[in-house]
Design a protein around this motif. Structure first.
Motif, mmCIF file in Angstrom:
data_model
loop_
_atom_site.group_PDB
_atom_site.id
_atom_site.type_symbol
_atom_site.label_atom_id
_atom_site.label_comp_id
_atom_site.label_asym_id
_atom_site.label_seq_id
_atom_site.Cartn_x
_atom_site.Cartn_y
_atom_site.Cartn_z
ATOM 1 N N MET A 45 0.826 -1.223 0.000
ATOM 2 C CA MET A 45 0.000 0.000 0.000
ATOM 3 C C MET A 45 0.852 1.261 0.000
ATOM 4 N N ASN A 46 2.166 1.104 -0.213
ATOM 5 C CA ASN A 46 3.038 2.277 -0.313
ATOM 6 C C ASN A 46 2.750 2.980 -1.650
ATOM 7 N N PRO A 47 2.710 4.323 -1.658
ATOM 8 C CA PRO A 47 2.350 4.993 -2.917
ATOM 9 C C PRO A 47 3.357 4.777 -4.059
ATOM 10 N N ALA A 48 4.615 4.482 -3.735
ATOM 11 C CA ALA A 48 5.619 4.251 -4.789
ATOM 12 C C ALA A 48 5.973 2.767 -4.828
ATOM 13 N N PRO A 49 6.365 2.266 -5.995
ATOM 14 C CA PRO A 49 6.789 0.857 -6.065
ATOM 15 C C PRO A 49 8.092 0.659 -5.292
ATOM 16 N N VAL A 50 8.309 -0.540 -4.796
ATOM 17 C CA VAL A 50 9.527 -0.768 -4.001
ATOM 18 C C VAL A 50 10.494 -1.681 -4.753
ATOM 19 N N SER A 51 11.759 -1.623 -4.372
ATOM 20 C CA SER A 51 12.750 -2.539 -4.940
ATOM 21 C C SER A 51 13.855 -2.758 -3.910
ATOM 22 N N TYR A 52 14.577 -3.833 -4.078
ATOM 23 C CA TYR A 52 15.719 -4.143 -3.214
ATOM 24 C C TYR A 52 16.724 -2.999 -3.269
ATOM 25 N N GLU A 53 16.980 -2.485 -4.482
ATOM 26 C CA GLU A 53 17.975 -1.407 -4.649
ATOM 27 C C GLU A 53 17.534 -0.161 -3.880
ATOM 28 N N MET A 54 16.234 0.137 -3.916
ATOM 29 C CA MET A 54 15.728 1.318 -3.208
ATOM 30 C C MET A 54 15.976 1.165 -1.704
ATOM 31 N N PHE A 55 15.670 -0.041 -1.157
ATOM 32 C CA PHE A 55 15.892 -0.226 0.283
ATOM 33 C C PHE A 55 17.379 -0.094 0.622
ATOM 34 N N MET A 56 18.243 -0.654 -0.243
ATOM 35 C CA MET A 56 19.698 -0.537 -0.004
ATOM 36 C C MET A 56 20.106 0.941 0.005
ATOM 37 N N ASP A 57 19.540 1.687 -0.930
ATOM 38 C CA ASP A 57 19.871 3.115 -1.058
ATOM 39 C C ASP A 57 19.410 3.897 0.184
ATOM 40 N N VAL A 58 18.175 3.624 0.643
ATOM 41 C CA VAL A 58 17.662 4.322 1.836
ATOM 42 C C VAL A 58 18.545 3.987 3.041
ATOM 43 N N LEU A 59 18.913 2.722 3.179
ATOM 44 C CA LEU A 59 19.754 2.321 4.327
ATOM 45 C C LEU A 59 21.091 3.068 4.290
ATOM 46 N N GLU A 60 21.672 3.196 3.102
ATOM 47 C CA GLU A 60 22.940 3.928 2.967
ATOM 48 C C GLU A 60 22.751 5.394 3.380
ATOM 49 N N LYS A 61 21.646 5.974 2.954
ATOM 50 C CA LYS A 61 21.409 7.409 3.237
ATOM 51 C C LYS A 61 21.174 7.676 4.728
ATOM 52 N N ILE A 62 20.608 6.702 5.438
ATOM 53 C CA ILE A 62 20.345 6.956 6.868
ATOM 54 C C ILE A 62 21.457 6.404 7.760
ATOM 55 N N TYR A 63 22.509 5.851 7.120
ATOM 56 C CA TYR A 63 23.562 5.186 7.915
ATOM 57 C C TYR A 63 24.412 6.170 8.699
ATOM 58 N N GLU A 64 24.774 7.269 8.037
ATOM 59 C CA GLU A 64 25.601 8.284 8.715
ATOM 60 C C GLU A 64 24.901 9.598 8.652
ATOM 61 N N LYS A 65 25.203 10.451 9.617
ATOM 62 C CA LYS A 65 24.563 11.775 9.604
ATOM 63 C C LYS A 65 25.248 12.672 8.621
#
Ligand SMILES: NC(=O)c1ccc[n+]([C@@H]2O[C@H](COP(=O)([O-])OP(=O)(O)OC[C@H]3O[C@@H](n4cnc5c(N)ncnc54)[C@H](O)[C@@H]3O)[C@@H](O)[C@H]2O)c1
Ligand SMILES: [Zn+2]
Length: 377
Positions: free
Chosen positions: A357-377
């Motif tokens: 039910m997320n408004p955008a489609p999801v992918s493994y690459e997207m989750f990897m990218d989000v994790l990288e972006k929130i990893y360090e301040k």
């Protein structure tokens, strides 16, 4: 077809906890099982609340071993201890961990273990006893949702057991009980509630009945959370955040959630990251990813936050990033998680039902990218 249901009866306000005795009487309870954790026990609330009931002649059984991110083993151990005893009503006091534990223990008092067999919607065959939920952490909304989240230790997965037999009968919401919540916990549970409000609003399952709850929740939580964190004694701010978290629960109980939660669940199940904190870390970056798929809705989110009629999705992202700085929400690397762990988290996130039910489609690459972006301040 639009459906909306909010079956839990709500008692809200300063002193609401004093209504517990009358509610138990209405339910003709003589024998009660109280369920809570050591954090609540250390506040002294338990003695005050149950001392009164014992003086009134009620039998009170107590389970005080609730753990954060409750597991199948912790639920089954509790159920074994109390199965066979006469229990008329269960009273849960605390945050989502206590209330979810109470829901699942309740299931196993009248249904056979293991709890895994009841994963899903309305899979519990035998009725449970009434549950009164006293929410003290103003985060999960579990006091009004049909959901119990229990970690399956074998699969390292947060199972969702949902349905009429896991929905609280009564929610007691007394802002005075939340004043002792430490600032960092207030910040992360409050951000979890804000995530519920925003994700339920942009969900593809949202409808006018859920949206009205989501928008009011966004306004109440975003505009009052910093005060509740910095000045925990401020009852007006505490009260508004608590009300917002319950409204958000009413909304996501029907509209469900989105990809911040798809990330938060494996962070909790695999690495025991506190649930509210996991959502707080993920929220802004997931809104950034979703923004162009629900631009109009995020504009309305911004208006509810008080960002002005001309605001855009980018303003919402910026405001959420600033909120995390103001509330001292740490980056993902402070949890002990390594970059090498991203693969396991992203794969688990791909399996999460709230992706649908997320408004955008999801992918493994997207989750990897989000994790990288929130990893360090
Ligand atoms: N059922 C649902 O609808 C639902 C929704 C979202 C999350 N959850 C689940 O809920 C759990 C998380 O719950 P949570 O974020 O509320 O945290 P929590 O219940 O683990 O509580 C966090 C901490 O705050 C302490 N605490 C709570 N109230 C306090 C008070 N008034 N004063 C002092 N300390 C207090 C607790 O002792 C605990 O140490 C997770 O397992 C999550 O998966 C359930
Ligand atoms: Zn949540």
């Amino acid at each position: 077809m639009i459906r909306f249901s909010a079956p839990t009866s709500i008692i809200f306000g300063e002193g609401a906890v004093l209504e517990l005795s009358a509610e138990l009487e209405k339910l003709q309870a003589k024998s009660v099982l109280a369920i809570y954790d050591q954090g609540i026990k250390s506040t002294g609330l338990i003695d005050t609340i149950f001392g009164r009931l014992i003086a009134e002649g009620l039998t009170i059984y107590q389970f005080d071993q609730v753990i954060a991110n409750p597991t199948d083993n912790s639920i089954e151990a509790a159920a074994n201890e109390f199965k066979g005893k006469q229990i008329d009503v269960i009273v849960a006091i605390g945050g989502g961990s206590s209330i979810d534990s109470a829901k699942a223990i309740n299931v196993l008092l009248t249904n056979e273990a293991p709890i895994q067999q009841y994963e899903g919607i309305d899979q519990v065959p035998n009725p449970t006893v009434p549950l009164i939920a006293i929410e003290t952490a103003a985060g999960t909304g579990s006091e009004v949702t049909s959901v119990s989240v229990v970690t399956c230790t074998k699969r390292k997965k947060k199972m969702v057991i949902s349905g009429k037999y896991t929905t609280p009968t009564v929610a007691i919401l007394d802002p005075q009980l939340t004043v002792g919540l430490p600032p960092q916990v207030t910040a992360s549970t409050g951000c979890d509630a804000l995530t519920h409000a925003i994700e339920s609003y942009v969900s593809t399952l949202a409808n006018p009945f859920t949206e009205i709850h989501s928008l009011k929740a966004i306004e109440l939580i975003y505009q009052n959370l910093p005060t509740a964190v910095k000045d925990g004694q401020n009852l007006t701010a505490r009260s508004r955040v608590l009300m917002g978290s319950t409204l958000a629960g009413m909304a996501f109980n029907v509209a469900i959630l989105g990809i911040a939660h798809s990330i938060a669940h494996p962070l909790g199940a695999h690495f025991n990251v506190p649930y509210g904190l996991a959502n707080a870390m993920a929220l802004a970056e997931t809104v950034k990813y979703n923004a162009r798929f629900a631009a109009e809705k995020y504009q309305k989110v911004g208006v509810a936050m008080g960002l002005g009629a001309d605001c855009q999705a980018e303003d919402v992202v910026k405001a959420l990033e600033e909120l995390n700085v103001e509330l001292n929400i740490p980056a993902l690397n402070t949890t002990g998680i390594q970059r090498a762990d991203f693969d396991i988290i992203a794969k688990a996130a791909m399996e999460e039902p709230s992706n649908d039910m997320n408004p955008a489609p999801v992918s493994y690459e997207m989750f990897m990218d989000v994790l990288e972006k929130i990893y360090e301040k």
